[in-house]
Each structure stands twice: as structure tokens, then as C-alpha cells.
Design a protein around this motif. Structure first.
Motif, PDB file in Angstrom:
ATOM      1  N   VAL A  80     -40.243  25.806 -34.195  1.00 34.30           N
ATOM      2  CA  VAL A  80     -39.549  24.907 -35.126  1.00 34.30           C
ATOM      3  C   VAL A  80     -40.572  24.144 -35.956  1.00 34.30           C
ATOM      4  O   VAL A  80     -41.497  23.531 -35.405  1.00 34.30           O
ATOM      5  CB  VAL A  80     -38.635  23.915 -34.355  1.00 34.30           C
ATOM      6  N   TYR A  81     -40.410  24.200 -37.257  1.00 33.89           N
ATOM      7  CA  TYR A  81     -41.304  23.501 -38.186  1.00 33.89           C
ATOM      8  C   TYR A  81     -40.526  22.377 -38.843  1.00 33.89           C
ATOM      9  O   TYR A  81     -39.555  22.625 -39.574  1.00 33.89           O
ATOM     10  CB  TYR A  81     -41.854  24.487 -39.237  1.00 33.89           C
ATOM     11  N   TYR A  89     -35.790  15.706 -29.486  1.00 35.21           N
ATOM     12  CA  TYR A  89     -35.808  16.560 -28.293  1.00 35.21           C
ATOM     13  C   TYR A  89     -35.395  17.975 -28.676  1.00 35.21           C
ATOM     14  O   TYR A  89     -34.593  18.166 -29.585  1.00 35.21           O
ATOM     15  CB  TYR A  89     -34.868  16.002 -27.223  1.00 35.21           C
ATOM     16  N   PHE A  90     -35.970  18.932 -27.946  1.00 36.41           N
ATOM     17  CA  PHE A  90     -35.665  20.343 -28.213  1.00 36.41           C
ATOM     18  C   PHE A  90     -35.075  20.954 -26.947  1.00 36.41           C
ATOM     19  O   PHE A  90     -35.669  20.841 -25.870  1.00 36.41           O
ATOM     20  CB  PHE A  90     -36.931  21.091 -28.621  1.00 36.41           C
ATOM     21  N   SER A  91     -33.931  21.586 -27.092  1.00 37.92           N
ATOM     22  CA  SER A  91     -33.335  22.235 -25.924  1.00 37.92           C
ATOM     23  C   SER A  91     -33.036  23.693 -26.225  1.00 37.92           C
ATOM     24  O   SER A  91     -32.790  24.068 -27.381  1.00 37.92           O
ATOM     25  CB  SER A  91     -32.067  21.498 -25.478  1.00 37.92           C
ATOM     26  N   ILE A  92     -33.107  24.511 -25.176  1.00 39.35           N
ATOM     27  CA  ILE A  92     -32.726  25.924 -25.284  1.00 39.35           C
ATOM     28  C   ILE A  92     -31.667  26.183 -24.234  1.00 39.35           C
ATOM     29  O   ILE A  92     -31.852  25.842 -23.054  1.00 39.35           O
ATOM     30  CB  ILE A  92     -33.951  26.858 -25.107  1.00 39.35           C
ATOM     31  N   PHE A 112     -42.242  22.397 -32.190  1.00 35.23           N
ATOM     32  CA  PHE A 112     -41.776  22.970 -30.920  1.00 35.23           C
ATOM     33  C   PHE A 112     -41.971  24.481 -30.940  1.00 35.23           C
ATOM     34  O   PHE A 112     -41.769  25.133 -31.972  1.00 35.23           O
ATOM     35  CB  PHE A 112     -40.295  22.642 -30.710  1.00 35.23           C
ATOM     36  N   GLY A 113     -42.404  25.014 -29.806  1.00 33.68           N
ATOM     37  CA  GLY A 113     -42.521  26.465 -29.671  1.00 33.68           C
ATOM     38  C   GLY A 113     -42.253  26.853 -28.232  1.00 33.68           C
ATOM     39  O   GLY A 113     -42.698  26.182 -27.309  1.00 33.68           O
ATOM     40  N   ASP A 139     -37.751  21.965 -41.947  1.00 40.82           N
ATOM     41  CA  ASP A 139     -38.199  22.913 -42.980  1.00 40.82           C
ATOM     42  C   ASP A 139     -37.723  24.332 -42.640  1.00 40.82           C
ATOM     43  O   ASP A 139     -36.969  24.922 -43.391  1.00 40.82           O
ATOM     44  CB  ASP A 139     -39.729  22.852 -43.108  1.00 40.82           C
ATOM     45  N   TYR A 140     -38.157  24.860 -41.488  1.00 39.98           N
ATOM     46  CA  TYR A 140     -37.725  26.205 -41.104  1.00 39.98           C
ATOM     47  C   TYR A 140     -37.926  26.461 -39.618  1.00 39.98           C
ATOM     48  O   TYR A 140     -38.613  25.695 -38.931  1.00 39.98           O
ATOM     49  CB  TYR A 140     -38.429  27.284 -41.938  1.00 39.98           C
ATOM     50  N   ILE A 141     -37.329  27.555 -39.165  1.00 36.25           N
ATOM     51  CA  ILE A 141     -37.409  27.993 -37.761  1.00 36.25           C
ATOM     52  C   ILE A 141     -37.811  29.467 -37.776  1.00 36.25           C
ATOM     53  O   ILE A 141     -37.329  30.224 -38.618  1.00 36.25           O
ATOM     54  CB  ILE A 141     -36.040  27.799 -37.068  1.00 36.25           C
TER      55      ILE A 141
END
Ligand SMILES: *[C@@H]1O[C@H](CO)[C@@H](O)[C@H](O)[C@H]1NC(C)=O
Ligand SMILES: *[C@@H]1O[C@H](CO)[C@@H](O)[C@H](O)[C@H]1NC(C)=O
Ligand SMILES: *[C@@H]1O[C@H](CO)[C@@H](O)[C@H](O)[C@H]1NC(C)=O
Length: 217
Positions: A80-81, A89-92, A112-113, A139-141
């Protein structure tokens, strides 16, 4: 021989792409990005955002929001950019993996990666923290997708399938040859029998054997 080279070509075609991964980029403006809140601002080359700054964005766009962002994808990795002011927070698939903290949402970068995922459907969520003033500028993923059927199992499958196919074909060929030979034999038989009825003198049936005229001695 033609068959063998055909099978070989198939095997080569599948091994040439073995383990092929592709990176797919999702722009913030893509319809596959779901925003829980309509972004405050969408930066584009014609928006109020600084044009020299916009020129550095992926495809010239970004979205500024304080709401959650949901992105479904199918792949083994995701990056994630974005720029963040506060903590995001980033969740999967519903479990929080990490967070990113920044001072200025105008500063874009890799936030995040995660990799090593199964090549199946996943849901990435970018969640706002409990800090009310948090702002993200997406911006982009990028996600990595593994092309289907390009693994060792698939190659083995092709080889076994090709061999089975060849076996079936040669069996059919044998059947055909044998049937043709049988037909040729039976046709010959019919023709011979026909000939015999036309010439009764050749028949072996003793009943119809021409009798030698008895000569009286
Ligand atoms: C995809 O992008 C990631 C992050 O930039 C990179 O590490 C990886 O090598 C790329 N993979 C492919 C197949 O291009
Ligand atoms: C880039 O933006 C244009 C419109 O400006 C859009 O038509 C196109 O689909 C975008 N490309 C990507 C890869 O998002
Ligand atoms: C938000 O705050 C609540 C309680 O204060 C806490 O349980 C929760 O984990 C927090 N959420 C995040 C994403 O930090």
C-alpha cells in the motif's frame, strides 16, 4: 512422432511459464477500491491539488479520506502506497497486521507490505485509528498474483495427461487397424464363397462333388 512433438511442445509451454507472478496496480480511483466515506478531496491533474505534486502520483490521482478503505484482491502479496497524518492500521482478512504513523498526509510512500499469502481471495482494509484527526492520502495499491496452472503440479498433470492421451490414441489406432484387417479377411471370405457358388465344382461338400461318370466295365 507428430504426437510426441505435440506433447513435448505442451510440456515446454507450461514449464516456460512455471511460477510466473505478475504485479497488478490498483489506482486509488479504481472502482475496486471501496471507500467507507466519500473522500474529502480527490487529487487529479485538474483539481485544486498542487499540479507539480499531482504529477508524481500514480496515474495522476490520489484520494484523501478519514474513513476506512477496503480493497479485495486475489494474490500472494500486497503493498500500500499512501501518506498518513496520524496512525493508520492495515488488516488482511479481518486481522490487523501492522500500522503506519506519519506527520504529513502529503508525504507518500510504502506504508504497508505483506507477502507469503495463499494465492486466493483476500480483503485488505486500511482502517482509521481512534485518533479523530487522522487523514490518509491513498495513492495506489500493488498486489502480486500467481498465474493459474503454472506450477509443478500442473506440469506433471500435462505430462501424465499427454501420455494418457497418446496411449488412448495408439489403442484406437490398433483397434482401427485390427478392424480393417478383419473386414478385409471377411470380405475376402465372402468373395471366395460367392466364387464357389458360381463354380460348384470347387466346393468341398462331397454331396455336390461332381461324380465321375461311372464307366461300365
Ligand atoms: C512486485 O512488487 C514488489 C514490490 O515492489 C516487488 O518486491 C516484487 O519483486 C514485484 N514482483 C514482480 C513479479 O514484479
Ligand atoms: C488512469 O487514468 C485514466 C483517466 O485519467 C483512466 O482512464 C485509466 O483507467 C487510469 N489507469 C489506471 C491504470 O488506473
Ligand atoms: C480503538 O479504541 C478501542 C477502545 O478504546 C480499542 O479497543 C481498539 O482496539 C482501538 N482500535 C484501534 C484500531 O486502535
Amino acid at each position: 512422432m507428430k504426437l510426441l512433438s505435440c506433447v513435448l511442445a505442451l510440456v515446454l509451454a507450461s514449464t516456460a511459464h512455471a511460477g510466473r507472478f505478475v504485479n497488478i496496480t490498483i489506482d486509488d480511483a479504481s472502482p475496486s477500491v471501496i471507500y467507507a466515506q466519500t473522500p474529502y478531496v480527490r487529487c487529479t491533474p485538474t483539481s485544486s491539488c498542487d499540479p507539480s505534486w499531482v504529477a508524481q502520483l500514480y496515474n495522476g490521482t490520489s484520494s484523501i479520506t478519514s474513513g476506512a478503505v477496503i480493497v479485495p484482491f486475489q494474490g500472494t502479496a500486497v503493498y500500500v502506497y499512501l501518506g498518513v497524518e496520524g496512525t493508520s492500521y492495515f488488516s488482511i482478512d479481518g486481522s490487523i497486521r501492522s500500522s503506519a504513523t506519519g506527520q504529513d498526509y502529503m508525504q507518500n510512500g510504502l506504508a504497508f507490505g505483506e507477502w507469503g499469502l495463499a494465492n486466493t481471495n483476500h480483503v485488505l482494509a486500511i482502517l482509521p485509528s481512534n485518533f479523530t484527526g487522522e487523514i490518509i492520502q491513498l495513492d495506489y495499491i500493488v498486489y502480486t498474483h500467481e498465474l493459474p496452472g503454472k506450477n509443478v503440479g500442473a506440469i506433471v498433470g500435462w505430462v501424465v495427461g499427454g501420455l494418457a492421451f497418446m496411449a488412448v490414441l495408439s489403442w484406437l489406432g490398433l483397434l482401427l487397424v485390427r478392424r480393417r484387417r478383419l473386414r478385409r479377411i471377411s470380405m475376402r471370405g465372402i468373395r471366395l464363397r460367392d466364387d464357389w457358388t458360381e463354380r460348384p465344382s470347387l466346393q468341398l461338400d462331397s454331396g455336390s462333388l461332381p461324380q465321375k461318370p461311372k464307366i461300365a466295365l
